[in-house]
Design an enzyme around this catalytic site. Sequence first.
Site, short mmCIF file in Angstrom:
data_model
loop_
_atom_site.label_atom_id
_atom_site.label_comp_id
_atom_site.label_asym_id
_atom_site.label_seq_id
_atom_site.Cartn_x
_atom_site.Cartn_y
_atom_site.Cartn_z
N SER A 147 96.86 131.55 76.12
CA SER A 147 98.23 131.54 75.25
C SER A 147 99.17 132.27 74.71
CB SER A 147 97.42 131.32 73.64
OG SER A 147 97.82 131.14 72.59
N TYR A 160 90.26 135.75 69.21
CA TYR A 160 90.51 134.09 69.69
C TYR A 160 92.32 135.10 71.00
CZ TYR A 160 93.71 130.15 71.51
OH TYR A 160 93.99 129.00 71.88
#
Length: 252
Positions: A147, A160
């Site tokens: 990501s 995350y």
Amino acid sequence: MSYDNLGRTAVVTGAASGMGEATARLLAANGARVALLARRADRLDELAESIAAAGGQALAVPVDVTDGASVDAAADRIHHAYGPVDLVVNSAGVMLPNPVDDGRIDEWSRMIDTNLTGALRIIRAFTADLVAAAAERRPADLVNISSNGAHVTFPQYAVYGATKAALTHLSATLRTELGTRDVRVTNIEPGLTRTELDQHLDNPELSSQLGDMYEAIGTLAPEDVADLIGYVVSRPAHVNLRQVIVLPNRQV
Ligand code: NDP
């Protein structure tokens, strides 16, 4: 988009929705046999049927990547049905943001165990196949979906982001072991993409903040990321796009 030369055997995790589903559809439409991995068996069955109806080949393999025995059983099933694989896409992931003060060790453990250790379990199950394919001078690909959160700092998304930074570093470092044996390792870092990823948030304030970002910035479609994966894995076998960041235009 269509790509030539994808007559390959692929494993795609996270295939029940979002980028994994779109990638499985694209690979199958271009001639790959695709093992579809995620927990929701009904979604995988529907996808396998839809791929078959379009003339493709797919195998629904329900699996929980946080469970080593489940991954081992899935690998056995795939090997039995398709033999060795030469293309692995790690797309399974969860995003569970909350303030660090909340101390949500349940969410932290789930993200680490899915996004990082889950990817490692899959890598452990299929690395020998990839190395063998490359030794036969066939293309062999490991694609990890990390990501842009691996680089960007954002409040409430610390854990995350940490799992994604770890996955990005894992991808880069694996090239030192696998690239030397001609297995390509590609790390893809998407920005905001409209999928089911935001549906597991249990914090209404953060859900609405994400909705506002979608409005203000815009999003990629999961098919955009699938298209990128189709491009990456169809390059000549000696060409490795090792790191690709893909963002909607207005995301910085
Ligand atoms: P989705 O939620 O649509 O897809 C995630 C997939 O992972 C689902 O199919 C889910 O299926 C599967 N999954 C979750 N937990 C497990 C598990 N324990 N075992 C097996 N499969 C599991 O979201 P995306 O498509 O967006 O996510 C794909 C990847 O992209 C993720 O790694 C995410 O972090 C990353 N990403 C997403 C961005 C975005 O904006 N959407 C941006 C950057 C990166 P099931 O529940 O049936 O198991």
